[in-house]
Each structure stands twice: as structure tokens, then as C-alpha cells.
Design an enzyme around this catalytic site. Sequence first.
Site, PDB file in Angstrom:
ATOM      1  N   ASN A  42      -3.361  -6.445   3.403  1.00  0.00           N
ATOM      2  CA  ASN A  42      -2.783  -7.778   3.183  1.00  0.00           C
ATOM      3  C   ASN A  42      -3.761  -8.779   2.582  1.00  0.00           C
ATOM      4  OD1 ASN A  42      -4.092  -7.845   5.742  1.00  0.00           O
ATOM      5  ND2 ASN A  42      -2.965  -9.691   6.258  1.00  0.00           N
TER       6      ASN A  42
ATOM      7  N   GLU B 203      -8.539  -5.467  15.515  1.00  0.00           N
ATOM      8  CA  GLU B 203      -7.760  -6.667  15.156  1.00  0.00           C
ATOM      9  C   GLU B 203      -6.409  -6.176  14.690  1.00  0.00           C
ATOM     10  OE1 GLU B 203      -8.828  -9.557  15.768  1.00  0.00           O
ATOM     11  OE2 GLU B 203     -10.921  -9.057  16.139  1.00  0.00           O
TER      12      GLU B 203
ATOM     13  N   CYS C 272      -1.528 -11.921   9.139  1.00  0.00           N
ATOM     14  CA  CYS C 272      -1.330 -11.641  10.574  1.00  0.00           C
ATOM     15  C   CYS C 272      -1.153 -12.928  11.369  1.00  0.00           C
ATOM     16  CB  CYS C 272      -2.504 -10.837  11.108  1.00  0.00           C
ATOM     17  SG  CYS C 272      -4.083 -11.624  10.770  1.00  0.00           S
TER      18      CYS C 272
HETATM   19  P1  NAD Z   1      -2.332   0.126   9.056  1.00  0.00           P
HETATM   20  O1  NAD Z   1      -2.682   0.161  10.494  1.00  0.00           O
HETATM   21  O2  NAD Z   1      -1.251   0.979   8.580  1.00  0.00           O
HETATM   22  O3  NAD Z   1      -3.611   0.503   8.175  1.00  0.00           O
HETATM   23  C1  NAD Z   1      -4.841  -0.173   8.314  1.00  0.00           C
HETATM   24  C2  NAD Z   1      -5.966   0.736   7.875  1.00  0.00           C
HETATM   25  O4  NAD Z   1      -6.045   1.841   8.787  1.00  0.00           O
HETATM   26  C3  NAD Z   1      -5.757   1.353   6.490  1.00  0.00           C
HETATM   27  O5  NAD Z   1      -6.993   1.417   5.827  1.00  0.00           O
HETATM   28  C4  NAD Z   1      -5.240   2.742   6.821  1.00  0.00           C
HETATM   29  O6  NAD Z   1      -5.482   3.690   5.815  1.00  0.00           O
HETATM   30  C5  NAD Z   1      -6.032   3.068   8.074  1.00  0.00           C
HETATM   31  N1  NAD Z   1      -5.434   4.093   8.928  1.00  0.00           N
HETATM   32  C6  NAD Z   1      -4.141   4.507   8.970  1.00  0.00           C
HETATM   33  N2  NAD Z   1      -3.991   5.488   9.887  1.00  0.00           N
HETATM   34  C7  NAD Z   1      -5.212   5.700  10.443  1.00  0.00           C
HETATM   35  C8  NAD Z   1      -5.709   6.554  11.466  1.00  0.00           C
HETATM   36  N3  NAD Z   1      -4.909   7.414  12.100  1.00  0.00           N
HETATM   37  N4  NAD Z   1      -7.007   6.474  11.796  1.00  0.00           N
HETATM   38  C9  NAD Z   1      -7.823   5.584  11.202  1.00  0.00           C
HETATM   39  N5  NAD Z   1      -7.429   4.749  10.201  1.00  0.00           N
HETATM   40  C10 NAD Z   1      -6.133   4.800   9.841  1.00  0.00           C
HETATM   41  O7  NAD Z   1      -2.081  -1.414   8.726  1.00  0.00           O
HETATM   42  P2  NAD Z   1      -1.606  -2.034   7.330  1.00  0.00           P
HETATM   43  O8  NAD Z   1      -0.172  -1.707   7.152  1.00  0.00           O
HETATM   44  O9  NAD Z   1      -2.605  -1.673   6.284  1.00  0.00           O
HETATM   45  O10 NAD Z   1      -1.781  -3.604   7.625  1.00  0.00           O
HETATM   46  C11 NAD Z   1      -0.821  -4.399   8.226  1.00  0.00           C
HETATM   47  C12 NAD Z   1      -1.153  -4.625   9.688  1.00  0.00           C
HETATM   48  O11 NAD Z   1      -2.448  -5.213   9.820  1.00  0.00           O
HETATM   49  C13 NAD Z   1      -0.205  -5.595  10.367  1.00  0.00           C
HETATM   50  O12 NAD Z   1       0.149  -5.090  11.625  1.00  0.00           O
HETATM   51  C14 NAD Z   1      -1.046  -6.855  10.521  1.00  0.00           C
HETATM   52  O13 NAD Z   1      -0.668  -7.705  11.587  1.00  0.00           O
HETATM   53  C15 NAD Z   1      -2.391  -6.289  10.736  1.00  0.00           C
HETATM   54  N6  NAD Z   1      -3.444  -7.258  10.460  1.00  0.00           N
HETATM   55  C16 NAD Z   1      -4.120  -7.806  11.508  1.00  0.00           C
HETATM   56  C17 NAD Z   1      -5.096  -8.755  11.275  1.00  0.00           C
HETATM   57  C18 NAD Z   1      -5.878  -9.377  12.422  1.00  0.00           C
HETATM   58  O14 NAD Z   1      -6.899  -9.990  12.156  1.00  0.00           O
HETATM   59  N7  NAD Z   1      -5.441  -9.240  13.651  1.00  0.00           N
HETATM   60  C19 NAD Z   1      -5.388  -9.136   9.971  1.00  0.00           C
HETATM   61  C20 NAD Z   1      -4.672  -8.556   8.928  1.00  0.00           C
HETATM   62  C21 NAD Z   1      -3.703  -7.613   9.178  1.00  0.00           C
END
Ligand code: NAD
Length: 480
Positions: free
Chosen positions: A149, A247, A281
Site C-alpha cells: 500500500n 504491524e 492501514c
Molecule cells: P500481506 O500480509 O498479504 O503481505 C505483506 C507481505 O508479506 C508481502 O510482502 C507478502 O509477500 C508477504 N507474505 C505473504 N505471505 C507470507 C508468509 N506466509 N510469510 C512471510 N511473508 C509473507 O499484506 P498486503 O496485502 O501486502 O498489505 C495489506 C495489509 O497490510 C492490510 O491488512 C493492511 O492493514 C496492512 N498494513 C498495516 C500497516 C500497519 O502499520 N499496521 C501498514 C500498512 C499496511
Amino acid sequence: MEYIKNYINGQLVEPTSTSYIDVFNPANGEVYAQVPHSNIQDVELAIEAATNAFDSWRALSIDERSLYLEKIAAKIEEKLDVLAQAESKDNGKPVWLAKAVDIPRAAKNFRFFAHAITQFSTKAHEMAGAINFTLRQPIGVVGTISPWNLPLYLFTWKIAPALATGNTVVAKPSEVTPMTAYLLSEICIEVGLPKGVLNIIHGEGISVGSEMTKHPKIKAISFTGSTRVGKEIAKVAAPMFKKISLEMGGKNPNIIFADCDYEQVMKNIFRSSFGNQGQICLCGSRIFVERSIYDQFKRDFIQITSMKQVGPPALPESKQGAIVSKEHYNKILSYIKLAQEEGGTILHGGQAVHPEGYENGWYIQPTIIEGLPYDCRTNQEEIFGPVVTLTPFDSDDEVLKYANSTNYGLSASIWTQNINRAHKMAKNINAGIVWINTWLLRDLRTPFGGMNDSGVGREGGEEALRFFTEAKNVCIQGGF
Ligand code: NAD
């Protein structure tokens, strides 16, 4: 077609498998680049490079490490236009937004931690005949995993403190938006960052992220992404006693009292609801409005929203761009359908948009829904798109109950001129970040993160410097 490469041991290299994944341009739905489909072998190479680089990187003085971070920050600023264009093409966000927020913040992350590390200090505890002092030492090779994002913004938010504290890093950007991470590897080469200090491995979560998480040589994982994946990481990392910072998702309340500065609320409401296509987020996706101003608020919010254009990210008049991927676009539309099935009324939006010349892009109108119970799925689950719900309330206790009803606890915004009420709400809301009469006003020194399903640990300022170091107490008994 652009081919992205991994960055290992100071060099741009193909994945060992030579296999790639399509990268889409959300503005038109077309494939425009290929990103490495890396696997365990690439992860191993990156870990080896990071391990070899660790001793000499940690041995540098703070000033020397700080200077590298400064140089990277300056290069990011120099390449503002190129990076903003790339971020917009990869993610679908308006170019103006990437230029005003994402890229400047990425530079600021490096500059902030370049300075912060020079101010990082530890405590000493004197006792009879002895003194204790605390060393804070780098952990070793650490892993960072980030989402799509705010691609470069969140990628660098982890890398900068990890490097500043003397760790070497294996970093994995989202496979959905890998381009600016690739451009960052070019920047690292240009500024002469020593080889192996930062390694960037592209690919899927399952083949790169999970391999990093379970690798015994990666001593800490800093993750930002969904709660689902955060849980997976915690499950693997906990028995290995890795340090983890998670996070994760949110379902943030935006609480508007009748005694608010109404003009201020109106100035912020579009951004806090639909900024970055609602894919921040911290966006307030549940808007609670005190009943006496509910009808007026509804009218004005709809009017403001109807004036904002959804369109191609390259156009300055597009206040909202494209949704990041087809999969996510379908997910958001399915939640709009669910909201209707749950009895919600769509006050504005609710439809896909097909701008002329960009008919295959993934655009959704900013959507405002009312008439839903606070505990229905639409009001409990993270949608992470341009969709908000409106709910009236009559008392502080009632809105507190609504606000605290989800499993999440990331952030909250409260709009009131009554200081006592503001304090009471801030104290009682289950969230790691509370804004009063503002939204997304950030000071990078403050703790950043959520509670419950939104996170474990905090980022930002000293919190990040502490996360990326091990505390070691040294007790000296002496003749003094
Ligand atoms: P996601 O969890 O699908 O992916 C995040 C990252 O994790 C990617 O690089 C992905 O390739 C990797 N990943 C996926 N499966 C994995 C596994 N099994 N092991 C290790 N890594 C893995 O999230 P997304 O769809 O990329 O992002 C959206 C989410 O992120 C939303 O839920 C949003 O709220 C959250 N977010 C949180 C914050 C915060 O600061 N709290 C900030 C931005 C986004």
C-alpha cells in the site's frame, strides 16, 4: 517490458530459477514488468552475503553508518520524479500523492534514522561498589517484509533503523509493487553502500517471506501486512525465539462529536476515509457521528465526496486512483455487496468506474454506507479500500462500545473541542495511536503500532532502535 532484479551482495542479479512473476499497472490492468520469482536458494545467497557483511558494517562508527543513510536519503530526493512515477505506475496511486507523500517520506525515513542513531544512548545503574551499564548491540542479520500500500515508504521505514543500528538486512518488498524497491537497490549501488549490507529479494510471500521467517540465521523479523500473514509469521518465529515486530490490519474508528470544529472535520474527512484509495492501514473506515449533527454531516460528506474525481493516476485532477490489483478490487466489490446483503444503504458510490481509455483498470467509487449494525461483518472486518460506514450515536459510552468492538486496535481519530472528553476517549479507546482533532499527523519519534489483532511491538524513534538491538547489561565491580 521491464525486468526487475534481486540485489544480493551489492549486485543486481537474476533469480536462480530464472523464473519471473507478472507485475501489473493498475491504471490499465496491463502487465508492464516482471519481478523475480525467487526461492530458498536466493534467500540463502542473500543471508550469506548479509552474514559476511555484518562484522565490518557493525564495526563502522555511528557517523560512518549515518553518512550512508544520509547519502541514500539525498539520492531519493534527487530522483523524486522518477520514483513517484514508478510508485504510481506500480500501485495505482495518483502521481501527485506519491510525489507529495510516499517518496519524500522514504527519504525522511533514512534521514530521520541517520540522525536518530547519533542520539541513541543507554542507561547506567550505579550500586554500592559496582556499576552496571547497558550496551545495545546489533542483532545480526535481520529480515524485513513489507506490503503494497505504501511500497517504498514502509520498505524504508524498516530498513533504515535496521541499518542504522548496525544490522545487515535481507528485505522483501511486496511482489505486487516491487519497482521502487528495485530502484532503491540501484541507489544503494550508486552511493557505494558496502556489499551485502542490504539485500533485496523479490518474490512471493510463500517462497521468500516464509523462507526468511523460518531461516535460523535471520534473527529478527519486522513485518507489516495483513493479520493473517502476521499470525503465520508469529507461529513460525515464536518457537525459534526470534524477535518479531508485527504491524497488521485495522478497522479504525473516526468519532465525530457535535462539539467538534466542524470545518476541520470537513477538511480532513475525504483524506482520512479515502486517501490512497482507502488503502492506508490508518484510514478511518468506521465513522461514528453524534446524532444531533448526523444528517448535516451526511449531506456535507456526500457533497464533498461527489466533487472528487476517480481517474487515471497520472492526471492531477484524479483525487483517487486505481485499486492495487484485480484480486483486491474484487475483494472490495464483494464487501460492498456484503454490506448491502447485511442491510446497508449506499449513500454514495458503490460501483466500479471505467475511465475513458483506461477501461481495464481497477477503479472503484468512494463509497459511503449507512444503516448497518456496529457488529456486522462489514463493520468488523478490514476492507482496506475506499469504503466507509456511517453510524449515529447518542453518548460517549455508546460510541466507546462501538469503537472497541472489533478485534483490531490500530488507530482512532476523535473530533471534539471538549478537552475532558478528548482525554477520556483517548484513554479508553483500544488503539495504539489516537489522534485528537487531526488525522495522520506524524512525528517519527513517536511509538507507532497497534494492539490486539493490529500488532505486536512498536516502530518509530527509539522503539525501532530498541527492536533492532539486543540489550546487554555489563556489571563491573571495582575498587571505587
Ligand atoms: P500481506 O500480509 O498479504 O503481505 C505483506 C507481505 O508479506 C508481502 O510482502 C507478502 O509477500 C508477504 N507474505 C505473504 N505471505 C507470507 C508468509 N506466509 N510469510 C512471510 N511473508 C509473507 O499484506 P498486503 O496485502 O501486502 O498489505 C495489506 C495489509 O497490510 C492490510 O491488512 C493492511 O492493514 C496492512 N498494513 C498495516 C500497516 C500497519 O502499520 N499496521 C501498514 C500498512 C499496511
